[in-house]
Design a protein around this motif. Structure first.
Motif, PDB file in Angstrom:
ATOM      1  N   LEU A 199       0.916  -1.141   0.079  1.00 43.37           N
ATOM      2  CA  LEU A 199       0.062   0.008   0.051  1.00 43.37           C
ATOM      3  C   LEU A 199       1.012   1.245   0.186  1.00 43.37           C
ATOM      4  O   LEU A 199       0.469   2.279  -0.736  1.00 43.37           O
ATOM      5  CB  LEU A 199      -0.733   0.168   1.319  1.00 43.37           C
ATOM      6  CG  LEU A 199      -2.144  -1.084   1.165  1.00 43.37           C
ATOM      7  CD1 LEU A 199      -2.896  -0.970   2.296  1.00 43.37           C
ATOM      8  CD2 LEU A 199      -3.100  -0.509   0.193  1.00 43.37           C
ATOM      9  N   ILE A 200       2.104   1.194   0.763  1.00 41.77           N
ATOM     10  CA  ILE A 200       2.942   2.306   0.722  1.00 41.77           C
ATOM     11  C   ILE A 200       3.431   2.554  -0.778  1.00 41.77           C
ATOM     12  O   ILE A 200       3.480   3.808  -1.057  1.00 41.77           O
ATOM     13  CB  ILE A 200       4.128   2.364   1.479  1.00 41.77           C
ATOM     14  CG1 ILE A 200       3.543   2.203   3.071  1.00 41.77           C
ATOM     15  CG2 ILE A 200       5.222   3.190   1.624  1.00 41.77           C
ATOM     16  CD1 ILE A 200       4.536   1.810   4.224  1.00 41.77           C
ATOM     17  N   VAL A 245       1.865   1.891  -3.417  1.00 34.45           N
ATOM     18  CA  VAL A 245       0.936   2.167  -4.265  1.00 34.45           C
ATOM     19  C   VAL A 245       0.515   3.732  -4.130  1.00 34.45           C
ATOM     20  O   VAL A 245       0.180   4.535  -5.004  1.00 34.45           O
ATOM     21  CB  VAL A 245      -0.387   1.356  -3.917  1.00 34.45           C
ATOM     22  CG1 VAL A 245      -1.634   1.913  -4.713  1.00 34.45           C
ATOM     23  CG2 VAL A 245      -0.260  -0.010  -4.483  1.00 34.45           C
ATOM     24  N   LYS A 246       0.575   4.233  -2.634  1.00 33.58           N
ATOM     25  CA  LYS A 246       0.463   5.612  -2.329  1.00 33.58           C
ATOM     26  C   LYS A 246       1.360   6.564  -2.897  1.00 33.58           C
ATOM     27  O   LYS A 246       0.973   7.718  -3.287  1.00 33.58           O
ATOM     28  CB  LYS A 246       0.429   5.707  -0.979  1.00 33.58           C
ATOM     29  CG  LYS A 246      -0.897   5.171   0.125  1.00 33.58           C
ATOM     30  CD  LYS A 246      -2.168   6.041  -0.623  1.00 33.58           C
ATOM     31  CE  LYS A 246      -3.089   5.642   0.200  1.00 33.58           C
ATOM     32  NZ  LYS A 246      -4.411   6.309  -0.103  1.00 33.58           N
ATOM     33  N   THR A 247       2.612   6.099  -3.131  1.00 28.96           N
ATOM     34  CA  THR A 247       3.881   6.795  -3.767  1.00 28.96           C
ATOM     35  C   THR A 247       3.700   6.541  -5.294  1.00 28.96           C
ATOM     36  O   THR A 247       4.768   7.188  -5.730  1.00 28.96           O
ATOM     37  CB  THR A 247       5.017   6.222  -3.088  1.00 28.96           C
ATOM     38  OG1 THR A 247       5.221   4.801  -3.241  1.00 28.96           O
ATOM     39  CG2 THR A 247       4.990   6.848  -1.656  1.00 28.96           C
ATOM     40  N   LYS A 248       2.885   5.750  -5.852  1.00 28.50           N
ATOM     41  CA  LYS A 248       2.639   5.658  -7.223  1.00 28.50           C
ATOM     42  C   LYS A 248       4.036   5.134  -7.885  1.00 28.50           C
ATOM     43  O   LYS A 248       4.283   5.334  -9.029  1.00 28.50           O
ATOM     44  CB  LYS A 248       2.514   7.030  -7.900  1.00 28.50           C
ATOM     45  CG  LYS A 248       1.181   7.810  -7.591  1.00 28.50           C
ATOM     46  CD  LYS A 248       1.039   8.856  -8.202  1.00 28.50           C
ATOM     47  CE  LYS A 248      -0.442   9.447  -7.901  1.00 28.50           C
ATOM     48  NZ  LYS A 248      -0.493  10.945  -8.400  1.00 28.50           N
TER      49      LYS A 248
END
Length: 314
Positions: A305-306, A308-311
């Motif tokens: 998820l980290i 994914v959040k940072t693309k």
């Protein structure tokens, strides 16, 4: 092979032996045929053989008995069911009683004279014959350049769906053909400029318009070859960058997946060590194995998820 042609009743007809104001066509001639032409018309044998060398450059040579005009003409070769474009030399000898052409292979440029596609053809008007050959040469270059442009469009459409090297190799071959064409066309342009400064070639006033047409066609072919070559070079650079970028994206995704998967690997490695169970968390619990599995899975989800959040996956 050697053939003799003359104009009979305004039509080109093959004759059995040379006569005055005839056209003598030598296609991949033997040494015996070259020697016979050399002896009959006083043409140097090395000059007659010059068109048989595929690397011969375009030029004009003048002698007491003849004037040689050597140009490079386009040709198509078939290799593994693929059409490859190249150039071959064609030499034109203006002698006292005839015009001699020498080439390694049959070419549609000369076949047009036999089929009647060229109007007002007469070997007796030697300068016009040379101009007509040069005009058909430039037109043939333009036709093949259009074929190359269409083939490059087909390969480009394939590249949108494929990242294999096969399509890039096809583009490379097309670009190579364009380099050959550009070099040959520029050499032919120099020959054209020198030809009508040569006093040994008789000029006809009515050929001025034809000369202008030849110059225009040749310059247009040069410009088209340069344009298509630039387009192909840019296309190859663009797709090479696309392939490299796609590879970088794949490597980045694999690196992220490796990082995410390394978390449960480290946890399982620690619990798999041969140490006393008293100091290991959840070692005495009947649900210890399930708790460790869920903990490793939870940590992996959090790390994913980290990213994914940072693309990082894009």
């Amino acid at each position: 092979m050697i053939n003799y042609y003359s104009v009979v009743e305004n039509k080109v007809a093959e004759i059995e032996s040379p006569r005055e104001d005839c056209w003598i066509s030598l296609v991949h001639p033997t040494e015996r045929e070259v020697a016979a032409m050399s002896e009959r018309y006083g043409v140097d044998m090395d000059a007659l053989r010059s068109a048989l060398d595929t690397d011969e450059r375009s030029r004009i040579e003048t002698d007491d008995n003849y004037t040689m005009v050597l140009v490079n003409i386009p040709t198509i070769e078939t290799h593994n069911d693929k059409e490859l474009y190249d150039t071959v030399p064609l030499s034109i000898f203006l002698v006292k009683k005839a015009v001699i052409t020498v080439c390694l292979e049959e070419t549609p440029i000369l076949q047009g004279f036999l089929s009647g596609a060229v109007k007002s053809f007469d070997p007796a008007m030697k300068s016009r014959f040379v101009l007509q050959i040069l005009y058909r040469t430039a037109s043939q270059y333009l036709q093949y350049l259009r074929y190359i442009d269409r083939q490059s469009d087909i390969v480009e459409n394939k590249l949108h769906k494929s990242t294999q090297n096969r399509e890039l190799i096809e583009l490379l071959k097309l670009e190579k053909s364009l380099v050959y064409f550009t070099t040959a066309l520029r050499s032919n342009e120099v020959v054209l400029e020198k030809l009508f400064k040569n006093d040994s070639v008789k000029k006809y006033p009515e050929d001025e318009e034809l000369l202008e047409d030849v110059i225009v066609e040749n310059k247009q072919a040069i410009e088209m070859a340069n344009i298509y070559s630039g387009i192909l070079s840019g296309m190859m650079d663009a797709f090479a960058s696309v392939i490299s970028n796609n590879l970088n994206i794949v490597m980045k995704v694999l690196a992220i997946v490796t990082i995410v998967m390394s978390i449960p690997t480290m946890i399982f490695s620690a619990y798999g060590m041969n140490v006393a169970s008293a100091g290991m968390p959840f070692a005495e619990s009947p649900y210890g194995f399930l708790i460790i599995i869920l903990l490793a899975l939870l940590l992996s989800i959090i790390v994913a998820l980290i990213f994914v959040k940072t693309k990082m996956f894009k």
